[in-house]
Every structure is written in C-alpha cells, then in structure tokens.
Design a protein around this motif. Structure first.
Motif, short mmCIF file in Angstrom:
data_model
loop_
_atom_site.label_atom_id
_atom_site.label_comp_id
_atom_site.label_asym_id
_atom_site.label_seq_id
_atom_site.Cartn_x
_atom_site.Cartn_y
_atom_site.Cartn_z
N MET A 272 6.39 -41.59 -2.25
CA MET A 272 7.33 -42.68 -2.13
C MET A 272 8.59 -42.13 -1.48
O MET A 272 9.06 -41.06 -1.84
CB MET A 272 7.66 -43.26 -3.50
N LEU A 273 9.09 -42.88 -0.53
CA LEU A 273 10.29 -42.47 0.17
C LEU A 273 11.39 -43.49 -0.05
O LEU A 273 11.21 -44.66 0.24
CB LEU A 273 10.02 -42.33 1.67
N GLY A 274 12.52 -43.05 -0.57
CA GLY A 274 13.66 -43.93 -0.75
C GLY A 274 13.67 -44.61 -2.11
O GLY A 274 12.98 -44.21 -3.04
N ASP A 275 14.48 -45.65 -2.20
CA ASP A 275 14.66 -46.41 -3.43
C ASP A 275 13.60 -47.50 -3.49
O ASP A 275 13.78 -48.61 -3.01
CB ASP A 275 16.07 -47.02 -3.44
N ILE A 276 12.44 -47.16 -4.08
CA ILE A 276 11.27 -48.03 -4.09
C ILE A 276 11.02 -48.56 -5.49
O ILE A 276 11.12 -47.83 -6.46
CB ILE A 276 10.01 -47.25 -3.62
N ILE A 277 10.65 -49.84 -5.58
CA ILE A 277 10.28 -50.44 -6.86
C ILE A 277 8.79 -50.74 -6.83
O ILE A 277 8.29 -51.38 -5.91
CB ILE A 277 11.06 -51.75 -7.10
N ILE A 278 8.08 -50.24 -7.85
CA ILE A 278 6.64 -50.47 -7.99
C ILE A 278 6.45 -51.52 -9.08
O ILE A 278 6.88 -51.32 -10.21
CB ILE A 278 5.89 -49.18 -8.35
N GLY A 279 5.78 -52.63 -8.75
CA GLY A 279 5.59 -53.72 -9.70
C GLY A 279 4.58 -53.40 -10.79
O GLY A 279 3.87 -52.40 -10.74
N GLU A 280 4.53 -54.29 -11.78
CA GLU A 280 3.59 -54.12 -12.88
C GLU A 280 2.15 -54.19 -12.38
O GLU A 280 1.83 -54.99 -11.51
CB GLU A 280 3.81 -55.22 -13.92
N ASN A 281 1.30 -53.37 -12.94
CA ASN A 281 -0.13 -53.31 -12.63
C ASN A 281 -0.42 -52.96 -11.17
O ASN A 281 -1.52 -53.19 -10.69
CB ASN A 281 -0.83 -54.62 -12.99
N ALA A 282 0.56 -52.45 -10.44
CA ALA A 282 0.34 -52.03 -9.06
C ALA A 282 -0.37 -50.68 -9.06
O ALA A 282 -0.16 -49.87 -9.95
CB ALA A 282 1.66 -51.92 -8.32
N LYS A 283 -1.20 -50.48 -8.05
CA LYS A 283 -1.93 -49.21 -7.91
C LYS A 283 -1.57 -48.61 -6.56
O LYS A 283 -1.58 -49.30 -5.54
CB LYS A 283 -3.44 -49.45 -7.98
N ILE A 284 -1.28 -47.31 -6.57
CA ILE A 284 -0.94 -46.59 -5.35
C ILE A 284 -2.02 -45.54 -5.12
O ILE A 284 -2.28 -44.71 -6.00
CB ILE A 284 0.44 -45.89 -5.47
N GLY A 285 -2.66 -45.57 -3.96
CA GLY A 285 -3.73 -44.63 -3.64
C GLY A 285 -3.21 -43.21 -3.47
O GLY A 285 -2.04 -42.99 -3.13
N ALA A 286 -4.09 -42.24 -3.70
CA ALA A 286 -3.73 -40.83 -3.52
C ALA A 286 -3.28 -40.59 -2.08
O ALA A 286 -3.88 -41.11 -1.14
CB ALA A 286 -4.93 -39.96 -3.84
N ASN A 287 -2.20 -39.84 -1.92
CA ASN A 287 -1.63 -39.47 -0.61
C ASN A 287 -1.04 -40.65 0.15
O ASN A 287 -0.71 -40.50 1.33
CB ASN A 287 -2.65 -38.75 0.26
N ALA A 288 -0.89 -41.83 -0.47
CA ALA A 288 -0.27 -42.97 0.20
C ALA A 288 1.22 -42.70 0.39
O ALA A 288 1.86 -42.09 -0.47
CB ALA A 288 -0.47 -44.24 -0.61
#
Length: 43
Positions: A1-17
C-alpha cells in the motif's frame, strides 16, 4: 500500500498487490497496480 489508504471491511488484498487508492467494503483487489476483480454484494 502506498500513501494514506483506507481498506474497507471484508476487503481482500492479493499477495504483492500495489494498492494506490482506497478499497471499498467487500472488494477483492489484485495486481500491479491494484484493480478490483470482485464485488461481493450483500443481500
């Protein structure tokens, strides 16, 4: 993640994304740069 990022509830982020913007609830993000590949809609 780059910068001031907000990740929502139940969100999934893939490896190396690389996430460059906020991720909404119930989304799946993968890739470089990160892009939404799934939107889980709650009924």
């Amino acid at each position: 993640m780059l910068g001031d990022i907000i990740i929502g509830e139940n969100a999934k982020i893939g490896a190396n994304a690389v996430v460059l913007e906020n991720v909404l609830n119930n989304r799946t993000v993968v890739g470089i740069p990160g892009s939404v590949v799934s939107k889980k809609i709650k009924k």
